[in-house]
Design a protein around this motif. Structure first.
Motif, PDB file in Angstrom:
ATOM      1  N   LEU A  86      -4.912  -5.473   8.512  1.00 24.08           N
ATOM      2  CA  LEU A  86      -5.593  -4.248   8.088  1.00 24.08           C
ATOM      3  C   LEU A  86      -5.447  -4.003   6.590  1.00 24.08           C
ATOM      4  O   LEU A  86      -6.164  -3.191   6.022  1.00 24.08           O
ATOM      5  CB  LEU A  86      -5.031  -3.061   8.865  1.00 24.08           C
ATOM      6  N   HIS A  87      -4.524  -4.688   5.951  1.00 20.55           N
ATOM      7  CA  HIS A  87      -4.283  -4.418   4.532  1.00 20.55           C
ATOM      8  C   HIS A  87      -5.006  -5.401   3.622  1.00 20.55           C
ATOM      9  O   HIS A  87      -4.972  -5.243   2.403  1.00 20.55           O
ATOM     10  CB  HIS A  87      -2.782  -4.418   4.245  1.00 20.55           C
ATOM     11  N   GLY A  88      -5.642  -6.410   4.196  1.00 16.78           N
ATOM     12  CA  GLY A  88      -6.391  -7.317   3.339  1.00 16.78           C
ATOM     13  C   GLY A  88      -6.797  -8.582   4.061  1.00 16.78           C
ATOM     14  O   GLY A  88      -6.092  -9.063   4.951  1.00 16.78           O
ATOM     15  N   GLY A  89      -7.935  -9.114   3.641  1.00 16.41           N
ATOM     16  CA  GLY A  89      -8.399 -10.386   4.183  1.00 16.41           C
ATOM     17  C   GLY A  89      -7.900 -11.536   3.319  1.00 16.41           C
ATOM     18  O   GLY A  89      -7.311 -11.326   2.259  1.00 16.41           O
ATOM     19  N   GLU A 145      -8.226  -4.923 -11.571  1.00 16.02           N
ATOM     20  CA  GLU A 145      -7.918  -6.317 -11.221  1.00 16.02           C
ATOM     21  C   GLU A 145      -7.395  -6.462  -9.798  1.00 16.02           C
ATOM     22  O   GLU A 145      -7.551  -7.508  -9.182  1.00 16.02           O
ATOM     23  CB  GLU A 145      -6.887  -6.893 -12.203  1.00 16.02           C
ATOM     24  N   THR A 146      -6.735  -5.422  -9.289  1.00 16.14           N
ATOM     25  CA  THR A 146      -6.179  -5.510  -7.933  1.00 16.14           C
ATOM     26  C   THR A 146      -6.788  -4.490  -6.976  1.00 16.14           C
ATOM     27  O   THR A 146      -6.613  -4.600  -5.767  1.00 16.14           O
ATOM     28  CB  THR A 146      -4.660  -5.253  -7.946  1.00 16.14           C
ATOM     29  N   HIS A 204      -7.028 -13.778  -4.153  1.00 14.37           N
ATOM     30  CA  HIS A 204      -7.255 -13.178  -5.470  1.00 14.37           C
ATOM     31  C   HIS A 204      -5.984 -12.486  -5.967  1.00 14.37           C
ATOM     32  O   HIS A 204      -5.574 -12.650  -7.124  1.00 14.37           O
ATOM     33  CB  HIS A 204      -8.410 -12.179  -5.396  1.00 14.37           C
ATOM     34  N   LEU A 205      -5.370 -11.710  -5.066  1.00 10.33           N
ATOM     35  CA  LEU A 205      -4.146 -11.017  -5.473  1.00 10.33           C
ATOM     36  C   LEU A 205      -3.079 -12.006  -5.906  1.00 10.33           C
ATOM     37  O   LEU A 205      -2.361 -11.778  -6.881  1.00 10.33           O
ATOM     38  CB  LEU A 205      -3.593 -10.189  -4.306  1.00 10.33           C
ATOM     39  N   PHE A 263      -5.097   6.228   2.693  1.00  7.74           N
ATOM     40  CA  PHE A 263      -4.193   5.473   3.552  1.00  7.74           C
ATOM     41  C   PHE A 263      -4.603   5.377   5.027  1.00  7.74           C
ATOM     42  O   PHE A 263      -4.544   4.312   5.624  1.00  7.74           O
ATOM     43  CB  PHE A 263      -2.786   6.077   3.486  1.00  7.74           C
ATOM     44  N   THR A 309      -8.795   1.674   0.264  1.00  7.02           N
ATOM     45  CA  THR A 309      -7.708   0.696   0.198  1.00  7.02           C
ATOM     46  C   THR A 309      -7.891  -0.140  -1.060  1.00  7.02           C
ATOM     47  O   THR A 309      -8.999  -0.238  -1.597  1.00  7.02           O
ATOM     48  CB  THR A 309      -7.737  -0.245   1.411  1.00  7.02           C
ATOM     49  N   PRO A 310      -6.822  -0.768  -1.534  1.00  4.06           N
ATOM     50  CA  PRO A 310      -6.980  -1.625  -2.709  1.00  4.06           C
ATOM     51  C   PRO A 310      -8.078  -2.664  -2.520  1.00  4.06           C
ATOM     52  O   PRO A 310      -8.861  -2.917  -3.435  1.00  4.06           O
ATOM     53  CB  PRO A 310      -5.603  -2.277  -2.848  1.00  4.06           C
ATOM     54  N   GLU A 311      -8.152  -3.263  -1.339  1.00  2.00           N
ATOM     55  CA  GLU A 311      -9.184  -4.279  -1.148  1.00  2.00           C
ATOM     56  C   GLU A 311     -10.578  -3.669  -1.276  1.00  2.00           C
ATOM     57  O   GLU A 311     -11.462  -4.251  -1.901  1.00  2.00           O
ATOM     58  CB  GLU A 311      -9.037  -4.975   0.210  1.00  2.00           C
ATOM     59  N   ARG A 368       0.811  -1.219   0.000  1.00  2.35           N
ATOM     60  CA  ARG A 368       0.000   0.000   0.000  1.00  2.35           C
ATOM     61  C   ARG A 368       0.840   1.263   0.000  1.00  2.35           C
ATOM     62  O   ARG A 368       0.429   2.279  -0.550  1.00  2.35           O
ATOM     63  CB  ARG A 368      -0.967  -0.002   1.186  1.00  2.35           C
ATOM     64  N   GLY A 398      -9.463 -13.758   1.449  1.00  2.00           N
ATOM     65  CA  GLY A 398     -10.055 -13.878   0.114  1.00  2.00           C
ATOM     66  C   GLY A 398      -9.395 -12.933  -0.872  1.00  2.00           C
ATOM     67  O   GLY A 398      -9.086 -13.303  -2.011  1.00  2.00           O
ATOM     68  N   TYR A 399      -9.184 -11.704  -0.419  1.00  2.00           N
ATOM     69  CA  TYR A 399      -8.538 -10.717  -1.281  1.00  2.00           C
ATOM     70  C   TYR A 399      -7.100 -11.133  -1.579  1.00  2.00           C
ATOM     71  O   TYR A 399      -6.624 -11.020  -2.707  1.00  2.00           O
ATOM     72  CB  TYR A 399      -8.575  -9.361  -0.593  1.00  2.00           C
ATOM     73  N   LEU A 446      -0.977   3.744   8.269  1.00  2.00           N
ATOM     74  CA  LEU A 446      -0.156   4.065   7.105  1.00  2.00           C
ATOM     75  C   LEU A 446      -0.161   5.560   6.806  1.00  2.00           C
ATOM     76  O   LEU A 446      -1.203   6.148   6.531  1.00  2.00           O
ATOM     77  CB  LEU A 446      -0.684   3.331   5.869  1.00  2.00           C
ATOM     78  N   TRP A 453     -11.244  -2.906  -4.910  1.00  2.00           N
ATOM     79  CA  TRP A 453     -11.478  -4.158  -5.640  1.00  2.00           C
ATOM     80  C   TRP A 453     -12.871  -4.711  -5.321  1.00  2.00           C
ATOM     81  O   TRP A 453     -13.605  -5.142  -6.205  1.00  2.00           O
ATOM     82  CB  TRP A 453     -10.393  -5.173  -5.280  1.00  2.00           C
ATOM     83  N   ARG A 454     -13.243  -4.641  -4.052  1.00  2.00           N
ATOM     84  CA  ARG A 454     -14.571  -5.151  -3.680  1.00  2.00           C
ATOM     85  C   ARG A 454     -15.668  -4.285  -4.290  1.00  2.00           C
ATOM     86  O   ARG A 454     -16.736  -4.778  -4.645  1.00  2.00           O
ATOM     87  CB  ARG A 454     -14.725  -5.221  -2.161  1.00  2.00           C
TER      88      ARG A 454
END
Lengths: 334, 801
Positions: free
Chosen positions: A305-308, B665-666, A314-315, B706, B788-790, A188, A310-311, B726, B793-794
């Motif tokens: 905090l930066h992703g679960g 995609e991300t 996928h990544l 962030f 956030t990227p997630e 990130r 499932g994500y 962050l 993406w979601r």
């Protein structure tokens, strides 16, 4: 943030270091560049009785060409690795991944062996170590032993190192000709750990149509240890290339994990443009994408905090596709 | 009047060539991109940061902090800690209960506000993770840190209260006995029901302003000392003057026996506009122990216990005609107070109440804010304080309305904003905007940005279905600066006024000392005030020094926050200079044996009109000092002072445009272009303005992409380190293209408006609007912050949900 009190010794030789560790018992810790250990101490997440500082031992530094492999001194700094002509010529994936570690200040102090011994699955080097089948040369008072990377990483922040043992060097096998490499790090901010990272080495043949002959794939932060994506490696063998595979987000094909890319209305269409094969379908790019879809098999990625999970799964799939594509292009010299 | 300048380019050239820092011969200092005279000592650290202060016999304080969000404190045993090496004392909240008082709230926004007692150290109950329950005082900071672990505290857990909506439900566990609703504050004008009745378009949205942690470069630090009678408190604070008054009231130390010093302070962003528990306790410890005491927070301690920012749920409805003309706006806020009301906690969302209409005309407006208690760190001022939230809401709604009506978002804004010929304009929120030119700033921004070309690229990417889509975000903002007319603050139940003070004295050798009531902590007041004084008195820039931040030398002031220093404090400096000149003119006339009416001042010299008879202002200063022959009634020495209380706020405005590439995609986002055209009125120092805009944009982008303070389900803060909370660095931000239009403020003699918060206010909606714009073809109408990227993406994955 003040660490709990500890003793500190700075041995003058490797022999002295091993002796110091031997006498110090289970609560001793080896201090090298300190870039991972000191934060743990300052947050009082680690309470070592003694720190054995090996950061200045010349015996642990330097990078040597040993014929079939490079020997990287455990206390070589990341910066030395990144700038090493030997590493860049013989094992470029190591240089590519190391260049993404943290920031310049950390890379000047942090060491190659220290980072691997810390065994943080979010660190960039462990995935490279398993992808390239590195070997760890480990010394203790009872002698020397060699541990393969696949056996070295035991669990989160846990390695095969026993009390009293210290890494002296890391052997990185040379892969030979025809290989291309890429480390795809997704994070990130510039200084953040990888949310997911993919280390890829790809050998491409141009005999009878360009295709992938062999691939090595290591995954960063997809479990409690670095992960070798063996199913991807098996599936991608023989995949034909058309020179556009896996371009970073611009030429990639297929849908995003079930996303209705081709739905009616205003939604953007398939990333391949008109007439190309959809995800999973036949055709060369389909093969690479299809192999990459296996990247998350058998992983147990963390939640933070930066992703679960499932994500992250996928990544792993998307980034594996990109890393393989970029590595393949690099093998083809482009 | 609007003048166009390529501000960014000018500032870059100055930075590269030191000589350019000086104004050309014969040109004014005001307007020159002077390099900041304070920076050499600040960036080398050769100065007095609070933590640098070492005093003989100094002791070090460390705090035991609650690991629980909400609990009854049943036992605190400090005996083992007191037996540790080097430990001088260890005290619990109960030990200080008789003297610690309650931390103050100076802004009870309603008559019936619930204003709970706030002991600096918890005595019976803790209400947020990180609340101090005991402290250890030792001979060095290492011994103090070790002894913390020996303090035993027993907690009886109570239910955490974390969700504002649930906190207001019947039967929710209570943070305080009086309940979880602190106040309901209402404001409105026009007939809002009529505006919504039969409105062709109504846009209803709920946005969440996530909780943020102000992250000043210098952590908080406090040093307290006493000689047994007189007390001195050094603190890394924005508000030495207000702090002195408040500490006197809380501790009972008489105000005239207390000096507060803000030495050089490394940033605040509102977080040091506070009276903290640590400041009170260190003062009490100095009194109790008779020794100097110091405390400096760690970054993790700071993330837990620096007051947090934002944390609001905004329920919004915007009514418009079919052609996009705005009819009315409804705003219903829930504002998270955290566990207690600190210095201006309840007032922060109220500062935004007058800004939700932005730069637009509309018929009616209705605003309600409910302050809610939760078991989290209290919130309070954070860069922009209320205005970023308001600007985000209206600028996001305008983009949503444009989408609904299939209008270009810039065109929609043009149909609604106040035309430049309409100023002064009284808005639906009853503020009178004195000046502005939204057309000029927007046209300039569109041209610099290459708006049409980027729209064409966006269409092309959509057409080709590229994985990386392009979005364009628009933010046309205004804000209210220059806090504040004292009568307005009074009408809002604020505990103090909004004036500012300055004194200017020309020393016998002709050098000038300026004493200001503002309290710079990174803003560059020493440079800017020097430029103002250099022009006003016709003295060299280097002959001026600025004294600030110490209540014993700067005896009155209202300190620095709310982009007020130049607009209020700078004007006080101008007025003090005017008085000095007037006094000097009388003395000069006496020296020249002329009537004061015949003496004119130009180029640093008083001259009898039409003659060669003249005295320099420096000669006058020496004569005023010697006082051998002063005119009757004139007192010795050449100095004066002034206090300025503004009649109105000032209203900077501007247009920020942001182009973001979104990897569908991300979910990764990348800001490709960022153009900011700000109108902050006349500019004293373009380089300082440039720096404020850059930093402001970075901070606003950080909220968009962030930053977020995250508490877990038990109320533990998860973002206690920089790895989890962050902050972007330069590596994560694009090159900003900055430019300015200059429409002078009419409310002050310098024509200045303030710039400290503009970038932060403008940039957050620009970025989020760009991301949503990129994803509109996917049915996306919002992405919660931080994007956030997630989450991005979601949003792509889940469409409009």
């Amino acid at each position: 943030m003040i660490p709990a009190s500890f003793d500190y010794v700075r041995p003058a030789s490797l022999e002295e270091a091993v002796a110091a560790l031997d006498g110090a018992g289970e609560e001793a810790k080896v201090l090298s560049g300190g870039q991972s250990l000191l934060p743990l101490l300052r947050m009082r997440l680690s309470y070592p009785s003694v720190l054995v500082d090996v950061g200045r031992l010349e015996e642990l530094r330097g990078i040597r060409d040993e014929g079939g492999h490079l020997a990287i001194g455990a206390a070589a700094t990341h910066d030395e690795v990144v700038r090493s002509p030997l590493v860049n010529a013989e094992c470029p994936l190591v240089a590519l991944a190391t260049a993404t570690v943290a920031d310049p200040a950390v890379r000047h102090r942090g060491t190659f062996g220290g980072s691997l011994a810390h065994a943080d699955p979010a660190g960039d080097l462990p995935a490279v170590a398993v992808a390239l089948d590195m070997e760890f040369v480990i010394r203790s008072s009872s002698g020397e032993r060699i541990v393969a990377a696949r056996d070295f990483f035991v669990d989160y922040l846990e390695t095969a190192l026993a009390p009293g043992e210290i890494i002296t060097e890391i052997r990185v096998p040379k892969l030979g000709d025809g290989w291309g490499f890429h480390y795809e790090k997704f994070h990130r901010t510039a200084q953040a750990w990888a949310t997911v990272g993919v280390a890829a080495a790809v050998r491409v043949s141009t005999q009878g149509g360009r295709h992938i002959e062999e691939a090595r794939v290591g995954l960063t932060n997809m479990g409690s240890t670095p992960v070798r994506a063996t199913e991807v490696e098996a599936a991608v063998r023989g995949a034909e290339l058309n020179g556009q595979a896996g371009t970073n987000g611009s030429g990639g094909g297929g849908s995003v994990n079930g996303h209705p890319r081709s739905q009616e209305g205003a939604a953007p269409g398939n990333g391949n443009g008109a007439g190309s094969a959809p995800h999973g379908g036949p055709g060369p790019r389909g093969a690479l994408r299809q192999a990459s879809e296996l990247a998350a098999e058998g992983t147990s990625p963390p939640t933070d905090l930066h992703g679960g999970p499932g994500y992250r799964r996928h990544l792993a799939r998307v980034l594996t596709y990109r890393a393989l594509g970029t590595a393949a292009r690099s093998a083809l010299g482009g | 009047m609007t003048e166009e300048i390529d501000a960014g380019m000018v500032a870059r050239r100055i930075a590269e060539d030191g000589d350019l820092s000086e104004p050309a011969p014969g040109r004014n200092e005001v307007g020159a991109a002077r390099r900041r005279k304070e920076d050499a000592r600040l960036v080398t650290g050769r100065t007095r940061w609070t933590d640098n202060i070492q005093l003989p016999g100094m002791l070090y304080v460390a705090f035991v902090r609650s690991p629980m969000a909400h609990a009854r404190v049943t036992r605190v045993d400090t005996s083992a800690a007191r037996a540790m090496p080097g430990v001088v004392a260890a005290l619990s909240g109960a030990d200080l209960a008789g003297e610690q008082g309650s931390l103050p709230c100076a802004w009870p926004v309603t008559e019936d506000i619930v204003l709970p007692d706030h002991p600096p150290m918890a005595v019976e109950e803790v209400r947020y993770a990180g609340e101090a329950v005991a402290c250890v005082i030792a001979t060095d900071r290492y011994k103090a840190a070790d002894a913390l672990e020996a303090v035993e505290v027993d907690y009886e857990p109570l239910p955490a209260v974390l969700d504002m909506v649930k906190a207001l439900e019947e039967g929710s566990p209570k943070v305080h006995e009086a309940g979880n609703r602190s106040y309901v504050w209402k404001f409105g004008t026009g007939d809002v029901d009529a505006a919504f009745r039969d409105a062709p378009v109504v846009i209803e949205r709920t946005y969440v302003q996530q909780r943020l942690i102000p992250s000043a470069m210098e952590p908080r630090a406090v040093v307290a000392e006493t000689d047994g009678d007189f007390f001195t408190l050094h603190s890394s604070t924005q508000i030495p003057h207000i702090l002195r008054i408040m500490l006197a009231q809380v501790t009972g130390i008489p105000e005239h026996k207390l000096r507060v010093v803000a030495p050089d302070v490394g940033g605040g962003f509102g977080s040091k506009l506070q009276v903290t528990a640590e400041e009170v306790i260190l003062l009490l410890l100095a009194r109790r122990l008779g020794k100097p005491v110091k405390w400096t927070e760690s970054r993790s301690e700071g993330n837990l216990t620096v007051h947090h920012g934002r944390d609001q749920i905004q329920r919004l409805a915007l009514a418009a005609d079919a052609d996009g003309r705005l009819r009315g706006l409804r705003v219903d806020l829930l504002a998270d107070m955290g566990a207690y009301l600190m210095l201006v906690t309840p007032g922060i969302p109220i500062l935004g109440a007058f800004m939700y209409n932005g730069i637009y005309k509309m018929d009616a407006y209705d605003f309600t804010c409910t302050g809610v208690f939760t078991t989290k760190m209290p919130t309070d001022a954070y860069r922009g304080a209320g205005r970023p939230e308001a600007t985000f809401a209206i600028e996001r709604l305008m983009d949503e309305l444009a989408d609904e009506l299939s209008l270009d978002p810039v065109d929609l804004r043009r149909r609604n904003w106040i035309g430049h010929e309409e100023f002064p304009y009284t808005t639906v929120a009853n503020l009178t905007y004195d000046s502005g030119n939204y057309e000029a700033a927007t046209d300039r921004a569109l041209a610099v940005f290459g708006y049409d070309k980027l729209r064409a690229e966006q269409a092309d990417r959509r057409e080709r279905g590229e994985p990386v889509q392009l979005g364009i975000g628009v933010s046309t903002y205004t804000e209210m600066c220059g806090l504040a007319p004292s009568r307005v603050l009074g009408s809002l139940s604020y505990g103090a006024g909004g004036w500012e003070h300055a004194s200017v004295r020309m020393l016998p050798t002709g050098k000038v000392e300026v004493v200001t009531g503002t309290s710079p902590h990174g803003q560059g007041h020493e440079t800017a005030w020097s430029q103002i004084v250099a022009d006003a008195l016709s003295v060299p820039f280097d002959d001026v020094s600025v004294i600030h931040g110490d209540t014993s030398s700067s005896h009155k002031g209202m300190d620095t926050y709310g982009s007020r220093s130049l607009v209020v404090g700078g004007i006080a400096v101008v007025q003090a200079c005017d008085k000095v000149k007037e006094k000097a003119r009388h003395i000069a006339a006496h020296m020249l044996e002329a009537s004061p009416d015949d003496v004119e001042f130009a180029g640093g010299t008083f001259r009898v009109r039409g003659t060669d008879a003249a005295k320099t202002i420096q000669e006058v200063a020496l004569a005023a000092f010697a006082a051998h022959d002063l005119p009757p009634g004139v007192e010795a020495s050449l100095d004066s002072e002034a206090t300025f209380d503004p009649e109105n706020f000032s209203y900077p405005h501007g247009t920020h445009l942001c182009a973001v590439e979104v990897d569908t995609e991300t979910g990764a986002t990348r800001i490709r272009e960022y153009v900011a055209v700000d109108d902050v009125g006349n500019v004293v120092n373009p380089m300082i303005v440039e720096g404020q805009v850059h930093g402001g944009i970075a901070q606003g982008v950080a909220q968009a992409l962030f930053e977020e303070a995250v508490y877990d389900a038990e109320g533990n803060l998860l973002t206690t380190t920089m790895a989890d909370y962050l902050l972007p660095s330069a590596a994560d931000l694009p090159e900003f293209t900055t430019d300015r239009t200059e429409t002078p403020a009419t409310s002050n003699p310098l024509g200045v408006k303030g710039v400290g918060e503009a970038g932060t206010i403008a940039s957050t909606p620009a970025v989020v609007n760009a991301i949503v714009d990129a994803l509109r073809p996917f049915g996306v109408k919002d992405v919660p912050m931080p994007c956030t990227p997630e989450r991005v993406w979601r949003a792509v994955h889940g469409g409009g949900s």
